[in-house]
Design an enzyme around this catalytic site. Structure first.
Site, PDB file in Angstrom:
ATOM      1  N   ALA A  32     -34.090  11.130 -16.583  1.00  0.00           N
ATOM      2  CA  ALA A  32     -35.486  11.300 -17.033  1.00  0.00           C
ATOM      3  C   ALA A  32     -36.260  12.047 -15.947  1.00  0.00           C
ATOM      4  O   ALA A  32     -37.329  11.621 -15.502  1.00  0.00           O
ATOM      5  CB  ALA A  32     -36.131   9.951 -17.362  1.00  0.00           C
ATOM      6  N   LEU A  33     -35.682  13.142 -15.517  1.00  0.00           N
ATOM      7  CA  LEU A  33     -36.182  13.829 -14.323  1.00  0.00           C
ATOM      8  C   LEU A  33     -37.562  14.445 -14.545  1.00  0.00           C
ATOM      9  O   LEU A  33     -37.842  15.008 -15.607  1.00  0.00           O
ATOM     10  CB  LEU A  33     -35.193  14.928 -13.905  1.00  0.00           C
ATOM     11  CG  LEU A  33     -33.775  14.441 -13.581  1.00  0.00           C
ATOM     12  CD1 LEU A  33     -32.930  15.605 -13.051  1.00  0.00           C
ATOM     13  CD2 LEU A  33     -33.777  13.299 -12.575  1.00  0.00           C
ATOM     14  N   HIS A  37     -38.740  14.054  -8.983  1.00  0.00           N
ATOM     15  CA  HIS A  37     -37.311  14.206  -8.658  1.00  0.00           C
ATOM     16  C   HIS A  37     -37.028  15.617  -8.141  1.00  0.00           C
ATOM     17  O   HIS A  37     -36.253  15.804  -7.206  1.00  0.00           O
ATOM     18  CB  HIS A  37     -36.445  13.966  -9.897  1.00  0.00           C
ATOM     19  CG  HIS A  37     -36.541  12.584 -10.464  1.00  0.00           C
ATOM     20  ND1 HIS A  37     -37.133  12.313 -11.665  1.00  0.00           N
ATOM     21  CD2 HIS A  37     -36.092  11.392  -9.973  1.00  0.00           C
ATOM     22  CE1 HIS A  37     -37.059  11.013 -11.908  1.00  0.00           C
ATOM     23  NE2 HIS A  37     -36.441  10.429 -10.904  1.00  0.00           N
ATOM     24  N   VAL A 177     -45.209  12.442  -5.555  1.00  0.00           N
ATOM     25  CA  VAL A 177     -45.769  13.572  -6.315  1.00  0.00           C
ATOM     26  C   VAL A 177     -46.666  12.986  -7.404  1.00  0.00           C
ATOM     27  O   VAL A 177     -46.269  12.052  -8.115  1.00  0.00           O
ATOM     28  CB  VAL A 177     -44.654  14.444  -6.934  1.00  0.00           C
ATOM     29  CG1 VAL A 177     -45.252  15.582  -7.754  1.00  0.00           C
ATOM     30  CG2 VAL A 177     -43.761  15.004  -5.833  1.00  0.00           C
ATOM     31  N   SER A 187     -40.612   7.988 -14.228  1.00  0.00           N
ATOM     32  CA  SER A 187     -39.932   8.094 -15.533  1.00  0.00           C
ATOM     33  C   SER A 187     -40.532   7.092 -16.512  1.00  0.00           C
ATOM     34  O   SER A 187     -40.531   7.300 -17.719  1.00  0.00           O
ATOM     35  CB  SER A 187     -38.443   7.828 -15.369  1.00  0.00           C
ATOM     36  OG  SER A 187     -37.918   8.709 -14.399  1.00  0.00           O
TER      37      SER A 187
END
Ligand code: PAF
Length: 281
Positions: A32-33, A37, A177, A187
């Site tokens: 679920a990038l 990531h 982030v 995610s």
């Protein structure tokens, strides 16, 4: 842009790794990038000649009743996301490939740091994380691994494991982030409805309020109170708001600490944190 080689078995992984020489960087994910990531992959590229990404929803770090079954899985989308930043290899094994002998008989006790905050609510979580992280370090033989500061307690425990067990790998922490509105990327944000996403903004707003209070000389208790009030005003159910030492994760009253929040937005449990400097009483 480069297409990564995708492998799913240890044997395929071994032959793919045999093609690579130099320093190997590892970014472990549960898929679920998102941009968070991808920032880890970008960071890993700075420290290694080749980068590999693991995509594995690790069953041993979920307790019964948690979201192991429903955790978002979409390998095609993950491969496309990795393509955007470029990595050499994706290892996306099945649970049987990672745990071929069923439940591990020899496990890792992650120690006291794993008993507080996340560890209180999720008592078996960090043992499962350490198990899979240790296995992936061994399986890949990576020289350096990058973990996000978003999971600050996980990062501290992985660092401790590597130190205490003399594991031959360098650990790099990478900053959180955030979306433009401040929400830390996760995610699990995909579970949120539009209304819940708005409520979820209160986590980063609470950290901001805590940080501001600290910069104006507030005590640790006042910093936590300020942050909690922001969450309560948004009807977000608090699991914890704590100011802790960045290494031991024990509560502190002054100095530089991690202001850590876990809260439920609807049924979704979210975490966030920020480094805060508290002068003390
Ligand atoms: O942070 C995560 O996504 C997981 O805990 C990790 C490190 C990939 C281990 O399963």
């Amino acid at each position: 842009m480069s297409t990564p080689t995708v492998v799913t078995t240890r044997e395929e992984l071994r032959s793919a790794l045999d093609q690579l020489s130099g320093r190997l960087g590892l970014v472990m994910t549960m898929g679920a990038l998102h941009e968070g990531h991808l920032s880890l992959i970008r960071e890993a590229k700075k420290h290694a000649d080749h980068v590999m990404v693991t995509v594995f929803v690790n069953p041993t770090q979920f307790a019964p009743g948690e979201d192991f079954e429903t955790y978002p899985r979409n390998l095609d989308a993950d491969v496309k996301a990795v393509e955007r930043v470029g990595a050499d290899l994706i290892f996306a094994p099945s649970p049987e490939e990672v745990y071929p002998n069923g439940d591990a008989q020899v496990t890792i006790d992650p120690g006291p740091t794993a008993k507080v905050l996340e560890g209180k609510t999720r008592p078996t979580h960090f043992a499962g994380v350490c198990l899979v992280v240790h296995k992936m370090f061994n399986i890949t033989g990576a020289d350096v691994a990058v973990f996000g500061q978003k999971d600050a307690q996980q990062l501290a425990i992985v660092r401790q494991m590597v130190r205490d067990l003399d594991m031959p790998i360098e650990i790099i922490g990478a900053p959180i982030v955030r979306a433009e509105d401040g929400l830390a990327l996760s995610s699990r944000n995909t579970y949120l409805s539009e209304a819940e996403r708005q409520q979820a903004l209160s986590l980063s707003q609470a950290l901001k309020a805590g940080k501001e209070a600290a910069s104006q000389g507030a005590t640790a208790a006042q910093v936590k109170e300020q942050a909690s009030t922001v969450l309560e005003n948004q009807n977000v159910r608090i699991d914890y708001v704590e100011l802790v030492d960045p290494v031991s994760f024990e509560s502190i009253e002054s100095g530089e600490g991690v202001l850590a929040i876990a809260a439920y937005v609807g049924d979704t449990r979210l975490i966030d944190n920020a480094i805060v400097e508290v002068q003390g009483a």
